[in-house]
Design a protein around this motif. Structure first.
Motif, PDB file in Angstrom:
ATOM      1  N   GLU A 116       0.828  -1.202   0.000  1.00 30.93           N
ATOM      2  CA  GLU A 116       0.000   0.000   0.000  1.00 30.93           C
ATOM      3  C   GLU A 116       0.865   1.256   0.000  1.00 30.93           C
ATOM      4  N   LEU A 117       1.946   1.237   0.790  1.00 30.27           N
ATOM      5  CA  LEU A 117       2.830   2.396   0.872  1.00 30.27           C
ATOM      6  C   LEU A 117       3.518   2.655  -0.464  1.00 30.27           C
ATOM      7  N   VAL A 118       4.024   1.581  -1.097  1.00 22.06           N
ATOM      8  CA  VAL A 118       4.694   1.730  -2.391  1.00 22.06           C
ATOM      9  C   VAL A 118       3.724   2.258  -3.437  1.00 22.06           C
ATOM     10  N   LEU A 119       2.508   1.707  -3.460  1.00 20.31           N
ATOM     11  CA  LEU A 119       1.512   2.138  -4.439  1.00 20.31           C
ATOM     12  C   LEU A 119       1.137   3.609  -4.226  1.00 20.31           C
ATOM     13  N   MET A 120       0.986   4.003  -2.964  1.00 20.62           N
ATOM     14  CA  MET A 120       0.645   5.388  -2.670  1.00 20.62           C
ATOM     15  C   MET A 120       1.753   6.328  -3.126  1.00 20.62           C
ATOM     16  N   LEU A 121       3.002   5.948  -2.843  1.00 23.39           N
ATOM     17  CA  LEU A 121       4.129   6.798  -3.242  1.00 23.39           C
ATOM     18  C   LEU A 121       4.251   6.874  -4.763  1.00 23.39           C
TER      19      LEU A 121
ATOM     20  N   LEU B  74       1.802   6.570  -6.977  1.00 27.87           N
ATOM     21  CA  LEU B  74       0.723   7.418  -7.491  1.00 27.87           C
ATOM     22  C   LEU B  74       1.022   8.892  -7.251  1.00 27.87           C
ATOM     23  N   ALA B  75       1.555   9.201  -6.063  1.00 30.76           N
ATOM     24  CA  ALA B  75       1.918  10.593  -5.780  1.00 30.76           C
ATOM     25  C   ALA B  75       3.026  11.054  -6.720  1.00 30.76           C
ATOM     26  N   PHE B  76       3.982  10.172  -7.001  1.00 28.04           N
ATOM     27  CA  PHE B  76       5.083  10.501  -7.911  1.00 28.04           C
ATOM     28  C   PHE B  76       4.559  10.736  -9.322  1.00 28.04           C
ATOM     29  N   VAL B  77       3.644   9.865  -9.769  1.00 27.15           N
ATOM     30  CA  VAL B  77       3.069  10.014 -11.107  1.00 27.15           C
ATOM     31  C   VAL B  77       2.355  11.355 -11.240  1.00 27.15           C
ATOM     32  N   ALA B  78       1.524  11.693 -10.247  1.00 25.67           N
ATOM     33  CA  ALA B  78       0.775  12.947 -10.314  1.00 25.67           C
ATOM     34  C   ALA B  78       1.716  14.150 -10.317  1.00 25.67           C
ATOM     35  N   SER B  79       2.764  14.088  -9.490  1.00 29.51           N
ATOM     36  CA  SER B  79       3.699  15.217  -9.396  1.00 29.51           C
ATOM     37  C   SER B  79       4.478  15.394 -10.685  1.00 29.51           C
ATOM     38  N   ILE B  80       5.015  14.298 -11.214  1.00 26.31           N
ATOM     39  CA  ILE B  80       5.829  14.378 -12.433  1.00 26.31           C
ATOM     40  C   ILE B  80       4.972  14.770 -13.631  1.00 26.31           C
ATOM     41  N   ALA B  81       3.731  14.265 -13.679  1.00 23.54           N
ATOM     42  CA  ALA B  81       2.843  14.656 -14.775  1.00 23.54           C
ATOM     43  C   ALA B  81       2.552  16.150 -14.714  1.00 23.54           C
ATOM     44  N   GLY B  82       2.426  16.685 -13.498  1.00 17.16           N
ATOM     45  CA  GLY B  82       2.242  18.124 -13.360  1.00 17.16           C
ATOM     46  C   GLY B  82       3.442  18.905 -13.852  1.00 17.16           C
TER      47      GLY B  82
ATOM     48  N   GLU C  79      -7.261   5.770 -17.213  1.00 17.14           N
ATOM     49  CA  GLU C  79      -6.251   5.750 -18.274  1.00 17.14           C
ATOM     50  C   GLU C  79      -5.004   6.517 -17.856  1.00 17.14           C
ATOM     51  N   PHE C  80      -5.193   7.702 -17.277  1.00 15.64           N
ATOM     52  CA  PHE C  80      -4.041   8.483 -16.833  1.00 15.64           C
ATOM     53  C   PHE C  80      -3.262   7.743 -15.741  1.00 15.64           C
ATOM     54  N   THR C  81      -3.971   7.155 -14.784  1.00 16.20           N
ATOM     55  CA  THR C  81      -3.305   6.463 -13.678  1.00 16.20           C
ATOM     56  C   THR C  81      -2.502   5.273 -14.168  1.00 16.20           C
TER      57      THR C  81
END
Length: 528
Positions: free
Chosen positions: A9-14, A16-24, A277-279
Motif C-alpha cells: 500500500e505504501l509503495v503504491l501510494m508513493l 501514485l503521488a510521484f506520477v501525479a507530481s511528475i505529470a504536473g 487511463e491516466f493512472t
C-alpha cells in the motif's frame, strides 16, 4: 501478511503521488508526460536502498494492457480507422515482418556472438511493436496532423498482435528448432485475427444487449470495466489474439456508446475512464524507468561501455529500419488506396513519411515481452537490457526531438476552425431550430414565449459558429458573447457558494446547481 500488505500500500501510494507530481511538471514544461515519467522513474531507481519494484509481464498483459487498449480503441474513430486501414496494415503487418528480418541481420552481424539469426529473430519480434500509449499521448501533444495521428494510433493498436505472433514463432524456433511453414504461419495469423475479432465483437454485442436491462450509472460503468478483461481472457483461452479482441470490442462499443448510454452515464464513464487511463499510463511509464536495477542485475560478463554500444546499435538500427520501410510503404499504400480502393487521398509527401518514420516509440509491451521469455533462453537477460535501451532511446530521443522536427517541416496543425466540426454544429443546430419553429406553430398561445426563448438561444449559438476558413470580423461578436456568458456564470457560481457558506442552502442543493453551471460553462467554452 499484514506487513507485506502495508508495504504494498505504501509503495503504491508513493508511486501514485510521484506520477501525479511528475505529470504536473511535464504539463508545466509542455512536454509529453510519458517521456518525463520514464526519465523520472529512471532517476528514482538510483536512490540508494530503494526496494526493487519488478515489472511482472503477467501484470502488464493481464492488468494494464486490456483497459489501456480498450480505452484507445474506444476513442478511435471507426470511420477514420477503416479509411486508413491499408496504410495502417503496411505498418502493423509489413513493417513488423521487415523489422524482425532486419534486426536478425543486424544482430547476427554486429551484436555479441551469442546472437545468431534465430536469437536475432526473437529479439526482432520482441522490439517490433510500437506503443499505443506513447504514440497517442505524444503525437496528440505535439500537434501532429490528424491524418498522421490516425495512422500511428491504428498501427499501435494492431501491431501488438502481429508482434506477439512473431514472438510465438521466434520462441518455437529457439526452443524446438522448428521453423513454421508458410501455410502454418498464415493459418495461425488467420485464427489470431478472426478469432480475436470475433470474440471482441461478441463481447461488445452482449454488453450492448445487457445495457438495455440496466439503468444504473455505477453498475454500467463497473460492467464496462470488466468488458476488456473478459474479452482479452476469452480470446487467449481459445488461442486467439487477446489484443485484437480488446481492440475490436473497443471499436464496436465506441460506435454504440451514443445509443446505449444515457447522457448522465456517458459523462460519468468518460470521467472514470480518463482517470483510469491516466493512472495506468503513469504507473506503466514510471515502472519502465524503475526497471534499470532489475535489468542490470541480470547482466553478467559485459562491461558498461559494451552494453551501451550494443543498445545504441540496436536502437539506431530500429530507427533506420522504420525510416527505410516507411517511404516505399506509403507509396504502395497510396497506390492501393487510389487504384484499387478508389479513395481520393492526397499523394504522400516526403515530410509526412519522415515524421511517421520518426515516431516509432517502443513501450511497455516490448519490455513485458522481453521479461516473459523463458529462463532457458541463454540470451534472455541481454535481450531484456537491449529492449530497455530501445524503449529509452526511442521515447526520449525521438519524443523530445519531434516538436522541433514538426516545426521545421511545417507539419503542425494550423490554427483555425475545424471544417468538419463547424459543419456538424451548424447542421444539428439548424435541425433543432426547424423542429422548434414547427412545434411553435402547433403550440398553445401561452407556450409561444417559451419557444421564442429557446429559439433565441439556439439562434445565438448558430450565429456564433465561424464558417470554415472565414476570418470575417463580423464573427468577432461570438468571442464577446462567450466572454459575457462565462462572466455571468462565474457570478452565479460565486453567489451559489456564498449562499452555502451563509447556511441558506445545503451542500446537496449546491452540487445540483453547480453541476448545471459546470455543464453550461463547458458548453460555452467549447462551442463558441
Amino acid at each position: 501478511m499484514g506487513g507485506n500488505l502495508h508495504s504494498l500500500e505504501l509503495v503504491l501510494m508513493l508511486l501514485l503521488a510521484f506520477v501525479a507530481s511528475i505529470a504536473g511538471v511535464a504539463r508545466r514544461w509542455q512536454k509529453p508526460y510519458p517521456i518525463v515519467l520514464v526519465i523520472g522513474g529512471l532517476l528514482l531507481s538510483f536512490i540508494p536502498h530503494l526496494p526493487a519494484i519488478p515489472l511482472n509481464p503477467e501484470i502488464v498483459f493481464l492488468v494494464f494492457l486490456p483497459p489501456l487498449l480498450y480505452s484507445s480503441a474506444w476513442q478511435t474513430s471507426w470511420r477514420d480507422f477503416r479509411y486508413n486501414l491499408t496504410s495502417i496494415a503496411m505498418l502493423a503487418v509489413g513493417l513488423v515482418g521487415f523489422t524482425v528480418v532486419g534486426v536478425a541481420f543486424v544482430a547476427a552481424r554486429w551484436l555479441p556472438a551469442e546472437f545468431d539469426w534465430r536469437a536475432g529473430i526473437l529479439l526482432g519480434a520482441v522490439v517490433s511493436p510500437t506503443d499505443a500509449i506513447a504514440a497517442s499521448a505524444i503525437a496528440k501533444k505535439l500537434g501532429l496532423p490528424r491524418r498522421i495521428v490516425d495512422v500511428l494510433e491504428g498501427e499501435s493498436l494492431l501491431n501488438d498482435a502481429t508482434g506477439l505472433l512473431a514472438l510465438e514463432f521466434g520462441l518455437d524456433l529457439m526452443l524446438s528448432g522448428s521453423v513454421p511453414t508458410v501455410s502454418e504461419g498464415l493459418l495461425r495469423l488467420l485464427w489470431l485475427v478472426v478469432g480475436g475479432v470475433g470474440v471482441g465483437l461478441l463481447f461488445g454485442y452482449l454488453f450492448t444487449k445487457l445495457e438495455h436491462w440496466i439503468e444504473d450509472g455505477p453498475v454500467e460503468i463497473a460492467l464496462g470495466l470488466v468488458v476488456p478483461y473478459g474479452a482479452y481472457l476469452a480470446a487467449e483461452e481459445v488461442k486467439a489474439s487477446g489484443v485484437l479482441a480488446v481492440v475490436a470490442c473497443g471499436l464496436y462499443l465506441g460506435q454504440q456508446a451514443a445509443r446505449i448510454f444515457s447522457p448522465q452515464v456517458r459523462m460519468q464513464a468518460y470521467a472514470v475512464w480518463d482517470t483510469l487511463e491516466f493512472t495506468l499510463n503513469g504507473l506503466v511509464f514510471v515502472l519502465i524507468g524503475l526497471q534499470l536495477p532489475t535489468v542490470m542485475a541480470g547482466i553478467k560478463g559485459y562491461g558498461v561501455l559494451e552494453l551501451v554500444r550494443n543498445g545504441v546499435i540496436l536502437s539506431v538500427a530500429l530507427i533506420l529500419l522504420r525510416l527505410i520501410w516507411v517511404a516505399p510503404g506509403t507509396k504502395v499504400a497510396y497506390f492501393v488506396r487510389r487504384v484499387v480502393l478508389k479513395q481520393q487521398v492526397p499523394p504522400p509527401s516526403l515530410k509526412s513519411s519522415f515524421v511517421v518514420g520518426w515516431t516509432g516509440m517502443r513501450g511497455v509491451v516490448a519490455l513485458a515481452a522481453a521479461l516473459s521469455l523463458p529462463a532457458e533462453i541463454p540470451q534472455k537477460n541481454l535481450i531484456v537490457f537491449l529492449t530497455f535501451s530501445v524503449i529509452f532511446v526511442t521515447l526520449v530521443l525521438q519524443g523530445l526531438t519531434l516538436p522541433k522536427l514538426i516545426q521545421v517541416l511545417g507539419l503542425s496543425n494550423s490554427s483555425g476552425p475545424d471544417c468538419e466540426e463547424s459543419e456538424a454544429r451548424k447542421l444539428v443546430l439548424e435541425e433543432a431550430i426547424a423542429f422548434l419553429e414547427e412545434e411553435k406553430t402547433r403550440s398553445h398561445q401561452e407556450m409561444v414565449h417559451v419557444y421564442d426563448d429557446v429559439l433565441h438561444q439556439y439562434e445565438h449559438r448558430l450565429e456564433a459558429i465561424l464558417e470554415c476558413g472565414s476570418d470575417d470580423p463580423e464573427h468577432a461578436h461570438s468571442a464577446h458573447f462567450r466572454e459575457v456568458s462565462l462572466g455571468a456564470i462565474q457570478v452565479e457560481r460565486q453567489a451559489l457558494i456564498r449562499l452555502r457558506d451563509d447556511g441558506r442552502i445545503g451542500d446537496e442543493v449546491l452540487r445540483r446547481i453547480e453541476r448545471e453551471l459546470d455543464l453550461s460553462e463547458a458548453r460555452r467554452s467549447t462551442t463558441l
